[in-house]
Design a protein around this motif. Structure first.
Motif, PDB file in Angstrom:
ATOM      1  N   HIS A   5       0.852  -1.188   0.000  1.00  0.00           N
ATOM      2  CA  HIS A   5       0.000   0.000   0.000  1.00  0.00           C
ATOM      3  C   HIS A   5       0.888   1.239   0.000  1.00  0.00           C
ATOM      4  N   LEU A   6       0.599   2.166  -0.900  1.00  0.00           N
ATOM      5  CA  LEU A   6       1.362   3.403  -1.022  1.00  0.00           C
ATOM      6  C   LEU A   6       0.637   4.560  -0.358  1.00  0.00           C
ATOM      7  N   SER A   7       1.415   5.485   0.159  1.00  0.00           N
ATOM      8  CA  SER A   7       0.868   6.763   0.610  1.00  0.00           C
ATOM      9  C   SER A   7       1.894   7.835   0.268  1.00  0.00           C
ATOM     10  N   VAL A   8       1.424   9.064   0.158  1.00  0.00           N
ATOM     11  CA  VAL A   8       2.310  10.182  -0.164  1.00  0.00           C
ATOM     12  C   VAL A   8       2.106  11.310   0.832  1.00  0.00           C
ATOM     13  N   ASP A   9       3.144  12.065   1.048  1.00  0.00           N
ATOM     14  CA  ASP A   9       3.098  13.239   1.923  1.00  0.00           C
ATOM     15  C   ASP A   9       3.335  14.468   1.043  1.00  0.00           C
ATOM     16  N   ILE A  63       7.218   9.477  -0.380  1.00  0.00           N
ATOM     17  CA  ILE A  63       6.433   8.289  -0.726  1.00  0.00           C
ATOM     18  C   ILE A  63       6.723   7.183   0.278  1.00  0.00           C
ATOM     19  N   THR A  64       5.670   6.619   0.823  1.00  0.00           N
ATOM     20  CA  THR A  64       5.806   5.496   1.746  1.00  0.00           C
ATOM     21  C   THR A  64       5.142   4.286   1.125  1.00  0.00           C
ATOM     22  N   LEU A  65       5.861   3.192   1.108  1.00  0.00           N
ATOM     23  CA  LEU A  65       5.323   1.934   0.622  1.00  0.00           C
ATOM     24  C   LEU A  65       5.261   0.981   1.800  1.00  0.00           C
ATOM     25  N   ARG A  66       4.060   0.635   2.206  1.00  0.00           N
ATOM     26  CA  ARG A  66       3.861  -0.270   3.343  1.00  0.00           C
ATOM     27  C   ARG A  66       3.658  -1.670   2.804  1.00  0.00           C
ATOM     28  N   GLU A  67       4.615  -2.520   3.117  1.00  0.00           N
ATOM     29  CA  GLU A  67       4.503  -3.930   2.737  1.00  0.00           C
ATOM     30  C   GLU A  67       3.569  -4.614   3.733  1.00  0.00           C
ATOM     31  N   PRO A  68       2.750  -5.529   3.259  1.00  0.00           N
ATOM     32  CA  PRO A  68       1.845  -6.228   4.182  1.00  0.00           C
ATOM     33  C   PRO A  68       2.618  -7.092   5.167  1.00  0.00           C
ATOM     34  N   GLU A  69       2.107  -7.153   6.359  1.00  0.00           N
ATOM     35  CA  GLU A  69       2.659  -8.046   7.381  1.00  0.00           C
ATOM     36  C   GLU A  69       2.144  -9.448   7.124  1.00  0.00           C
ATOM     37  N   PRO A  70       2.918 -10.474   7.464  1.00  0.00           N
ATOM     38  CA  PRO A  70       2.401 -11.838   7.313  1.00  0.00           C
ATOM     39  C   PRO A  70       1.061 -11.970   8.066  1.00  0.00           C
ATOM     40  N   GLY A  71       0.095 -12.520   7.399  1.00  0.00           N
ATOM     41  CA  GLY A  71      -1.224 -12.690   8.012  1.00  0.00           C
ATOM     42  C   GLY A  71      -2.158 -11.525   7.777  1.00  0.00           C
ATOM     43  N   ASP A  72      -1.651 -10.407   7.179  1.00  0.00           N
ATOM     44  CA  ASP A  72      -2.516  -9.271   6.845  1.00  0.00           C
ATOM     45  C   ASP A  72      -3.545  -9.722   5.816  1.00  0.00           C
ATOM     46  N   CYS A  73      -4.753  -9.350   5.989  1.00  0.00           N
ATOM     47  CA  CYS A  73      -5.808  -9.656   5.026  1.00  0.00           C
ATOM     48  C   CYS A  73      -6.470  -8.355   4.628  1.00  0.00           C
ATOM     49  N   ARG A  74      -6.063  -7.807   3.473  1.00  0.00           N
ATOM     50  CA  ARG A  74      -6.666  -6.583   2.977  1.00  0.00           C
ATOM     51  C   ARG A  74      -7.301  -6.865   1.653  1.00  0.00           C
TER      52      ARG A  74
END
Length: 74
Positions: A5-9, A63-74
């Motif tokens: 998931h990406l986000s920007v500032d 730019i921030t790229l958040r990698e999913p954590e193991p077990g994340d369900c999005r």
């Protein structure tokens, strides 16, 4: 399967445009102020390499790229 998931500032953005040049399907620049516009916060598998590269190339670290954590369900 979870996706990055990406986000920007926009406050941090300096308008260099590296993101829009590197991943034009994911980022653009605002025509009024030149700052980053996030077009796709959840890039497709085909877009992910360019999105990762754009995040790394951003000179302002906006730019921030958040990698999913193991077990994340999005």
């Amino acid at each position: 399967m979870s996706t990055p998931h990406l986000s920007v500032d926009r406050e941090r953005c300096i308008g260099a445009g590296m993101c829009a040049m590197t991943a034009p399907d994911v980022f653009d620049q605002d025509p009024d102020d030149g700052l980053v516009l996030l077009l796709d916060a959840d890039p497709s598998p085909a877009q992910r390499p360019a999105a990762h590269m754009a995040a790394g190339l951003c000179p302002a670290g906006a730019i921030t790229l958040r990698e999913p954590e193991p077990g994340d369900c999005r």
